[in-house]
Design an enzyme around this catalytic site. Structure first.
Site, PDB file in Angstrom:
ATOM      1  N   GLU A 266      34.994  36.094  47.291  1.00  0.00           N
ATOM      2  CA  GLU A 266      34.874  36.673  45.958  1.00  0.00           C
ATOM      3  C   GLU A 266      33.780  37.741  45.968  1.00  0.00           C
ATOM      4  O   GLU A 266      32.764  37.600  46.652  1.00  0.00           O
ATOM      5  CB  GLU A 266      34.526  35.565  44.962  1.00  0.00           C
ATOM      6  CG  GLU A 266      34.458  35.998  43.519  1.00  0.00           C
ATOM      7  CD  GLU A 266      34.055  34.869  42.590  1.00  0.00           C
ATOM      8  OE1 GLU A 266      34.432  34.908  41.415  1.00  0.00           O
ATOM      9  OE2 GLU A 266      33.351  33.936  43.047  1.00  0.00           O
TER      10      GLU A 266
ATOM     11  N   LYS B 205      41.740  35.588  38.066  1.00  0.00           N
ATOM     12  CA  LYS B 205      41.057  34.302  37.936  1.00  0.00           C
ATOM     13  C   LYS B 205      41.258  33.713  36.547  1.00  0.00           C
ATOM     14  O   LYS B 205      40.987  34.354  35.534  1.00  0.00           O
ATOM     15  CB  LYS B 205      39.575  34.499  38.229  1.00  0.00           C
ATOM     16  CG  LYS B 205      38.737  33.243  38.267  1.00  0.00           C
ATOM     17  CD  LYS B 205      37.288  33.609  38.611  1.00  0.00           C
ATOM     18  CE  LYS B 205      36.377  32.415  38.703  1.00  0.00           C
ATOM     19  NZ  LYS B 205      34.965  32.835  38.955  1.00  0.00           N
TER      20      LYS B 205
ATOM     21  N   CYS C 185      37.260  30.874  43.429  1.00  0.00           N
ATOM     22  CA  CYS C 185      35.987  30.221  43.183  1.00  0.00           C
ATOM     23  C   CYS C 185      36.032  29.051  42.176  1.00  0.00           C
ATOM     24  O   CYS C 185      36.447  27.953  42.522  1.00  0.00           O
ATOM     25  CB  CYS C 185      34.959  31.265  42.748  1.00  0.00           C
ATOM     26  SG  CYS C 185      33.233  30.740  42.939  1.00  0.00           S
TER      27      CYS C 185
END
Length: 282
Positions: free
Chosen positions: A44, A116, A157
């Site tokens: 990321e 995300k 993440c």
């Protein structure tokens, strides 16, 4: 598709210098190619980590902008697939961006993108406060893509803490390899990083490739490092000896291992509950 493919998970310390980050990524791609890696995963924020509030928005661009095009050219020139996790994609307005995982093939074509879904709005122990949602618009779609490294499930993440996403990737979308590019904080990473990754691998019977940011990016931000490649039994296949240094964790993953494990322990047929995905609107 060959059953065995060599993959790599990058570990690096990105900063707010776009050119320096690209130089590091380019060097690591060359190292990966020399080692026979066919699919390389970056963490990321690989291209940029802001040092000041608002800087991330300033550098955000459309996916077809010049920053991403440089990485597409790198993939094409190196004849390698790249997972570019956590790119600052320009959002729906000037006050927001998307945190976007971009998958690029060995011809330099963008095969798919994942925005995300779970944003990191958390008060971390140690008086660190993160409010990703204040400048990032969440995604609203689950993404899988076929590749020479198997059928990939794309995440980023903080998604790692939500097992239902990974259950949907495997049981509803037939993912074989789960990608988790991350910049876990030093505190949360030390406590939960490895155990969460191994849990996602075990419960989905998928390979997990987790490329991680490491060390201090600036005075305000530090990441835990420890890039990992894990097999569907939960065994760690690769990690760097120094969990904070820049480098590549490399492993040969055998896709036939997935079928063998799923046949011996057929949890897909034993499931009693299903998860329904209702896509949120942007």
């Amino acid at each position: 598709m060959a059953n065995t493919v060599r993959v790599g998970a990058v570990q690096m310390t990105s900063t707010d210098d776009l050119d320096a980050n690209y130089a590091t990524c380019s060097r690591l791609v060359k190292e990966a190619c020399a080692a026979g890696v066919k699919f390389l995963c970056f963490p990321e924020c690989f291209s940029f980590v802001s040092a000041k509030d608002g800087d991330s928005l300033k550098v955000s661009e459309p996916i077809d902008g010049p920053i991403m095009q440089k990485y597409c050219s790198l993939a094409r020139e190196s004849n390698i697939w790249l997972s570019l996790g956590g790119f600052q994609e320009k959002g729906p307005d000037d006050a927001h961006q998307h945190n976007t995982h971009v998958l690029v093939d060995d011809a330099g074509n963008i095969r798919n993108t994942y925005r995300k879904i779970h944003l990191f709005d958390v008060d971390v122990p140690g008086n660190m406060v993160y409010k990703e949602g204040s400048f990032t618009t969440a995604g609203n779609a689950i993404v899988v893509e076929d590749s020479p490294a198997g059928r990939l499930g794309l995440t980023v993440c903080y998604d790692l803490r939500f097992p239902e996403l990974y259950q949907l990737l495997r049981f509803e979308n037939n993912a074989q390899v789960l990608l988790v590019p991350s910049a876990f904080t030093k505190v949360t990473g030390a406590a939960h990083w490895e155990v969460l990754l191994r849990a996602r691998a075990i419960e989905t019977q998928c390979f997990v490739i987790a490329a991680a940011q490491a060390e201090k990016h600036n005075e305000k931000r530090e990441s835990c490092g420890d890039s990992l490649i894990i097999d569907p039994w939960g065994t760690t296949l690769a990690r760097l000896p120094d969990r904070l240094s820049t480098g590549i964790a490399i492993a040969d993953i055998d896709l036939s291992q997935i079928d063998a494990i799923r046949t011996r322990m057929p949890i897909a047929t034993h499931r009693k509950f299903s998860i329904t995905w209702k896509s949120p609107s942007l």
